[in-house]
Design a protein around this motif. Structure first.
Motif, short mmCIF file in Angstrom:
data_model
loop_
_atom_site.label_atom_id
_atom_site.label_comp_id
_atom_site.label_asym_id
_atom_site.label_seq_id
_atom_site.Cartn_x
_atom_site.Cartn_y
_atom_site.Cartn_z
N LEU A 66 0.84 -1.20 0.00
CA LEU A 66 0.00 0.00 0.00
C LEU A 66 0.87 1.25 0.00
N PRO A 67 0.33 2.37 -0.46
CA PRO A 67 1.06 3.63 -0.34
C PRO A 67 1.32 3.95 1.14
N GLU A 68 2.37 4.71 1.40
CA GLU A 68 2.76 5.01 2.77
C GLU A 68 1.62 5.59 3.59
N SER A 69 0.87 6.50 3.02
CA SER A 69 -0.22 7.14 3.77
C SER A 69 -1.25 6.10 4.23
N GLU A 70 -1.55 5.14 3.38
CA GLU A 70 -2.51 4.11 3.75
C GLU A 70 -1.92 3.14 4.77
N ARG A 71 -0.62 2.85 4.67
CA ARG A 71 0.03 1.99 5.67
C ARG A 71 -0.01 2.66 7.04
N ARG A 72 0.25 3.99 7.08
CA ARG A 72 0.20 4.72 8.35
C ARG A 72 -1.20 4.66 8.96
N ALA A 73 -2.20 4.90 8.15
CA ALA A 73 -3.58 4.87 8.64
C ALA A 73 -3.94 3.47 9.15
N LEU A 74 -3.54 2.46 8.42
CA LEU A 74 -3.80 1.09 8.82
C LEU A 74 -3.08 0.76 10.13
N ALA A 75 -1.82 1.17 10.24
CA ALA A 75 -1.05 0.92 11.45
C ALA A 75 -1.71 1.57 12.67
N LEU A 76 -2.16 2.79 12.50
CA LEU A 76 -2.83 3.48 13.61
C LEU A 76 -4.11 2.77 14.01
#
Length: 75
Positions: free
Chosen positions: A15-25
């Motif tokens: 996934l794009p970084e922004s989506e990985r960050r949102a998923l991680a959160l």
């Protein structure tokens, strides 16, 4: 980690970084009562511990190219 979790991680890493960050959160929020500040504080402590280990010779850093090879060879 179970095979389904490994497969999910492989998929998520694409996934794009922004989506990985949102998923991680979202995942972090689902597993504990820690506040974002507590989580950040724990990460800072872990980073300091790892840096201390490197400086003391208890562990060796790995260049990103090698780390990436190891990570992606698991799949």
């Amino acid at each position: 980690m179970s095979l389904p979790a490994e497969e999910l991680l492989d998929w998520a890493m694409k996934l794009p970084e922004s989506e990985r960050r949102a998923l991680a959160l979202r995942l972090l929020e689902s597993v504990g009562d820690e506040s974002p500040e507590e989580v950040e504080r724990a990460w800072v402590e872990e980073a300091r511990r790892r840096l201390d280990d490197v400086r003391a010779g208890r562990s060796q850093p790995v260049p990103w190219e090698e780390a990436a090879r190891r990570i992606f060879a698991r799949g």
